[in-house]
Design a protein around this motif. Structure first.
Motif, PDB file in Angstrom:
ATOM      1  N   LEU A 176       0.964  -1.179  -0.010  1.00 33.08           N
ATOM      2  CA  LEU A 176      -0.028  -0.091  -0.341  1.00 33.08           C
ATOM      3  C   LEU A 176       0.759   1.191   0.179  1.00 33.08           C
ATOM      4  O   LEU A 176       0.323   2.221  -0.367  1.00 33.08           O
ATOM      5  N   GLY A 177       2.061   1.127   0.196  1.00 37.01           N
ATOM      6  CA  GLY A 177       3.072   2.229   0.464  1.00 37.01           C
ATOM      7  C   GLY A 177       4.276   1.899   1.234  1.00 37.01           C
ATOM      8  O   GLY A 177       4.300   0.803   2.014  1.00 37.01           O
ATOM      9  N   GLY A 180       9.040   5.540   6.212  1.00 36.89           N
ATOM     10  CA  GLY A 180      10.385   5.845   6.734  1.00 36.89           C
ATOM     11  C   GLY A 180      11.125   4.609   7.008  1.00 36.89           C
ATOM     12  O   GLY A 180      12.100   4.340   7.242  1.00 36.89           O
ATOM     13  N   PHE A 181      10.518   3.782   7.983  1.00 34.43           N
ATOM     14  CA  PHE A 181      11.099   2.737   8.589  1.00 34.43           C
ATOM     15  C   PHE A 181      10.421   1.323   8.158  1.00 34.43           C
ATOM     16  O   PHE A 181      10.824   0.283   8.656  1.00 34.43           O
ATOM     17  N   ALA A 197      -4.692  -2.814   7.112  1.00 35.80           N
ATOM     18  CA  ALA A 197      -3.306  -2.465   6.516  1.00 35.80           C
ATOM     19  C   ALA A 197      -2.308  -3.013   7.573  1.00 35.80           C
ATOM     20  O   ALA A 197      -2.611  -2.703   9.000  1.00 35.80           O
ATOM     21  N   LYS A 215      13.147   5.609  16.592  1.00 35.43           N
ATOM     22  CA  LYS A 215      11.982   5.161  16.063  1.00 35.43           C
ATOM     23  C   LYS A 215      11.374   4.062  16.981  1.00 35.43           C
ATOM     24  O   LYS A 215      10.130   3.887  16.761  1.00 35.43           O
ATOM     25  N   VAL A 235      -7.473   7.085  11.878  1.00 33.36           N
ATOM     26  CA  VAL A 235      -7.263   5.737  11.582  1.00 33.36           C
ATOM     27  C   VAL A 235      -7.174   4.917  12.782  1.00 33.36           C
ATOM     28  O   VAL A 235      -6.420   5.261  13.664  1.00 33.36           O
ATOM     29  N   ILE A 251      -3.587  -1.922  11.390  1.00 30.84           N
ATOM     30  CA  ILE A 251      -4.431  -0.695  11.419  1.00 30.84           C
ATOM     31  C   ILE A 251      -5.602  -0.679  10.421  1.00 30.84           C
ATOM     32  O   ILE A 251      -5.595  -1.447   9.438  1.00 30.84           O
ATOM     33  N   GLU A 252      -6.462   0.161  10.578  1.00 32.99           N
ATOM     34  CA  GLU A 252      -7.470   0.252   9.641  1.00 32.99           C
ATOM     35  C   GLU A 252      -7.223   0.757   8.144  1.00 32.99           C
ATOM     36  O   GLU A 252      -6.372   1.415   7.935  1.00 32.99           O
ATOM     37  N   ASN A 306      -0.269  13.021   5.818  1.00 33.95           N
ATOM     38  CA  ASN A 306      -0.607  12.203   6.917  1.00 33.95           C
ATOM     39  C   ASN A 306      -2.283  12.171   7.247  1.00 33.95           C
ATOM     40  O   ASN A 306      -2.695  11.738   8.177  1.00 33.95           O
ATOM     41  N   ASP A 322      -0.438   8.545  11.173  1.00 32.69           N
ATOM     42  CA  ASP A 322       0.753   8.694  11.536  1.00 32.69           C
ATOM     43  C   ASP A 322       0.863   9.557  12.790  1.00 32.69           C
ATOM     44  O   ASP A 322       1.190  10.763  12.900  1.00 32.69           O
TER      45      ASP A 322
HETATM   46  N1  ATP Z   1      -4.233   2.474   6.972  1.00 34.97           N
HETATM   47  C1  ATP Z   1      -3.590   2.724   5.662  1.00 34.97           C
HETATM   48  N2  ATP Z   1      -4.515   2.003   4.497  1.00 34.97           N
HETATM   49  C2  ATP Z   1      -4.118   2.243   3.363  1.00 34.97           C
HETATM   50  N3  ATP Z   1      -2.948   2.648   2.969  1.00 34.97           N
HETATM   51  C3  ATP Z   1      -1.930   3.218   3.867  1.00 34.97           C
HETATM   52  C4  ATP Z   1      -2.441   3.089   5.484  1.00 34.97           C
HETATM   53  N4  ATP Z   1      -1.459   3.721   6.130  1.00 34.97           N
HETATM   54  C5  ATP Z   1      -0.254   4.074   5.297  1.00 34.97           C
HETATM   55  N5  ATP Z   1      -0.631   3.640   3.885  1.00 34.97           N
HETATM   56  C6  ATP Z   1       0.064   3.867   2.724  1.00 34.97           C
HETATM   57  O1  ATP Z   1       1.429   3.764   3.114  1.00 34.97           O
HETATM   58  C7  ATP Z   1       2.268   4.702   2.823  1.00 34.97           C
HETATM   59  C8  ATP Z   1       3.249   4.772   3.850  1.00 34.97           C
HETATM   60  O2  ATP Z   1       2.555   4.968   5.261  1.00 34.97           O
HETATM   61  P1  ATP Z   1       3.267   5.276   6.618  1.00 34.97           P
HETATM   62  O3  ATP Z   1       2.539   5.790   7.633  1.00 34.97           O
HETATM   63  O4  ATP Z   1       4.343   4.315   6.840  1.00 34.97           O
HETATM   64  O5  ATP Z   1       4.400   6.473   5.932  1.00 34.97           O
HETATM   65  P2  ATP Z   1       5.163   7.621   6.285  1.00 34.97           P
HETATM   66  O6  ATP Z   1       4.125   8.555   7.210  1.00 34.97           O
HETATM   67  O7  ATP Z   1       5.905   8.181   5.006  1.00 34.97           O
HETATM   68  O8  ATP Z   1       6.194   6.849   7.296  1.00 34.97           O
HETATM   69  P3  ATP Z   1       6.688   7.458   8.719  1.00 34.97           P
HETATM   70  O9  ATP Z   1       5.718   6.803   9.817  1.00 34.97           O
HETATM   71  O10 ATP Z   1       7.822   6.889   8.861  1.00 34.97           O
HETATM   72  O11 ATP Z   1       6.621   9.023   8.505  1.00 34.97           O
HETATM   73  C9  ATP Z   1       1.121   5.871   2.874  1.00 34.97           C
HETATM   74  O12 ATP Z   1       1.598   7.170   2.185  1.00 34.97           O
HETATM   75  C10 ATP Z   1      -0.009   5.190   2.304  1.00 34.97           C
HETATM   76  O13 ATP Z   1      -0.216   5.373   0.840  1.00 34.97           O
END
Ligand code: ATP
Length: 480
Positions: A176-177, A180-181, A197, A215, A235, A251-252, A306, A322
């Motif tokens: 889905l994406g 950072g980690f 997810a 982290k 979320v 997560i949702e 976010n 996030d």
């Molecule tokens: N609950 C979700 N449902 C669907 N897709 C999601 C969900 N959470 C994250 N994603 C997808 O995964 C990508 C990365 O999410 P994540 O929250 O890990 O990224 P980030 O904000 O870049 O990371 P970090 O937490 O390291 O700042 C998002 O941009 C989104 O496209």
């Protein structure tokens, strides 16, 4: 603002976030693989369709041609969806022959051929009757509309995940994406096939990498904060499973992508989403922040990346996500967040205490872009440093704002007041006349529709939910 430019700029912003993190992907742990529901066969399958909806099986693909649909005497299928006849929302979209999966005997490439009038979608893109597309590991197959996902196409059992995770959840290889980690994968709850997810995070401690320590703390904090929350525009979290150096946050699932992509979509022509839709979104975000602050939590990293969209429709539900930088408390000192969304009191960096009003500033930035299509503060504005733009609260109202009412402009200017004590709280924003418009009422009705009260079973299954239950009771009172 060119879309690509903005995207690049934002990934740069991500790296400027004060608490930065590695961009490494999760390496799956060496434990038993998820078994799934594959039928036992003697021939080796070349791929499989992982059923991602209640009532749909997981199918091993062995033959070169495999046909799915409702089927009939004249049009026999290899897999018929009769088990879905109760699922009227989906069943009505399914044709007698929906799609076929063909393996090219020479190249061994795999194609999906769409036979249906309502259409089959791969990765949320319509293929269309008579058209074909090559399938790749992790592709999502939906029927009729993007949200009706039925299968994930898998050529390999991609990851091996710990039993603690796989006994409750199936993890697909659909990404889905990336964060950072680690990465975020699509999965489902084995008990009821509900889609989730799964954020797979590598929390490996390394003395060579002090960021990893930060982290690790973040994840624990993020999970603790998320467990306390229950709001339709935030979320939800179901589980967090930590095994050795990996953490899996379940997560949702929020299927419509980042709000960022929505507001910079070319269909809005870099002019903002318009007054009506903008207010529909503003209500949801202000309500989410109002709720957060009412339970004593400050997000500290509100930005369009976010915020996730429930689906691909225009009037979707927004979900704040996030919570890695969120803080339980009313007074904070740590300088964190994303520079172009940071409030002046954070930018000043004088170790002076700040309050949850920093979220109102960030939200003001988000709404500024939502209504105008360009950011209020940016390093691309070369006449002044970004710090100065923020510290002075310098706002440039270009021609895009001609289409936005004075009341909306005033509301955003108020949120972007430099002096925190003069900046409104979420409660003050919510009680303005501006929030009593038809679009805000509509948003409120949509939120009430998806609001799910906490049940006694929820409480039995998760003792953290009791805090959320109390918060929800307040929330419900407020909504009525
Ligand atoms: N609950 C979700 N449902 C669907 N897709 C999601 C969900 N959470 C994250 N994603 C997808 O995964 C990508 C990365 O999410 P994540 O929250 O890990 O990224 P980030 O904000 O870049 O990371 P970090 O937490 O390291 O700042 C998002 O941009 C989104 O496209």
């Amino acid at each position: 603002m060119v879309r690509g430019t903005k995207r690049r700029r934002n990934s740069e912003e991500k790296s400027k976030t004060v608490i930065t993190v590695n961009r490494d992907d999760t390496i799956p742990v060496d434990e038993d693989a998820a078994v799934g529901d594959s039928q036992m066969t003697t021939s080796k399958p070349f791929a499989r369709l992982v059923g991602i909806r209640r009532g749909i099986a997981t199918i091993d693909l062995i033959e070169d041609n495999f046909v799915c649909g409702r089927g009939s005497e004249e049009s026999p299928v290899n897999y018929n969806f009769s088990s879905l006849s109760h699922d009227t929302g989906l069943y009505r979209f399914i044709s007698k022959v929906q799609f076929a999966i063909n393996r090219d005997s020479e190249s061994h490439r795999i194609y999906l051929h769409d036979h249906s009038r309502n259409g089959t979608l791969v990765n949320q893109e319509m293929i269309g009757k008579g058209q074909s597309i090559e399938l790749n590991n992790g592709d999502l197959i939906s029927i009729g509309i993007p949200a009706l996902i039925i299968f994930v196409y898998e050529t390999t059992e991609d990851g091996q995940y710990p039993e603690e995770l796989t006994k409750k959840y199936h993890v697909t290889s659909h990404s889905l994406g990336k964060g950072g980690f680690g990465k975020v994968l699509l999965g489902y709850k084995k008990s009821d096939r509900s889609v989730v997810a799964i954020k797979c995070l590598n929390t490996q401690f390394s003395t060579r990498c002090s960021r990893a320590i930060a982290k690790t703390r973040d994840i624990r904090n993020e999970v603790d904060v998320m467990k306390k929350l229950s709001h339709p525009n935030i979320v939800g979290i179901y589980d967090c499973i930590a095994v050795s150096k990996y953490s899996y946050m379940v997560i949702e699932y929020v299927g419509g992508g980042e709000f960022f992509s929505k507001i910079v979509d070319s269909k809005y022509n870099r002019m903002g989403v318009g007054e009506s839709l903008g207010k529909y979104f503003a209500y949801q975000l202000i309500d989410a922040v109002l709720y957060l602050h009412s339970v004593g939590i400050c997000h500290r990293d509100i930005k369009p990346e976010n915020i996730l969209c429930s689906d691909k429709t225009e009037r979707c539900i927004l979900k704040l996500t996030d919570f890695g930088m969120a803080k339980n408390g009313m007074k904070m000192k740590t300088r964190c967040g994303t520079p172009s969304y940071n409030a002046p009191e954070i930018v000043a960096n004088e170790g002076i205490e700040y309050t949850p009003k920093v979220d109102i500033w960030s939200l003001g930035c988000v709404l500024f872009i939502t209504f105008s299509g360009y950011p209020p503060f940016s390093e691309e504005y070369t006449d002044m440093s970004m710090n100065d733009q923020v510290m002075k609260g310098r706002l440039l109202f270009h021609s895009q704002w001609r289409h936005v009412t004075i009341e909306t402009q005033q509301m955003i200017k108020w949120m972007l007041t430099v002096e925190p004590s003069k900046r409104p709280s979420a409660v003050e924003l919510m009680s303005t006349e501006w929030m009593k418009c038809g679009d805000c009422r509509l948003a409120k009705q949509e939120i009430i529709k998806i609001y799910k009260p906490v049940t006694t079973t929820d409480i039995k299954n998760n003792n953290n939910i009791t805090t959320a239950a109390a918060a929800l009771a307040n929330k419900k009172k407020r909504l009525q």
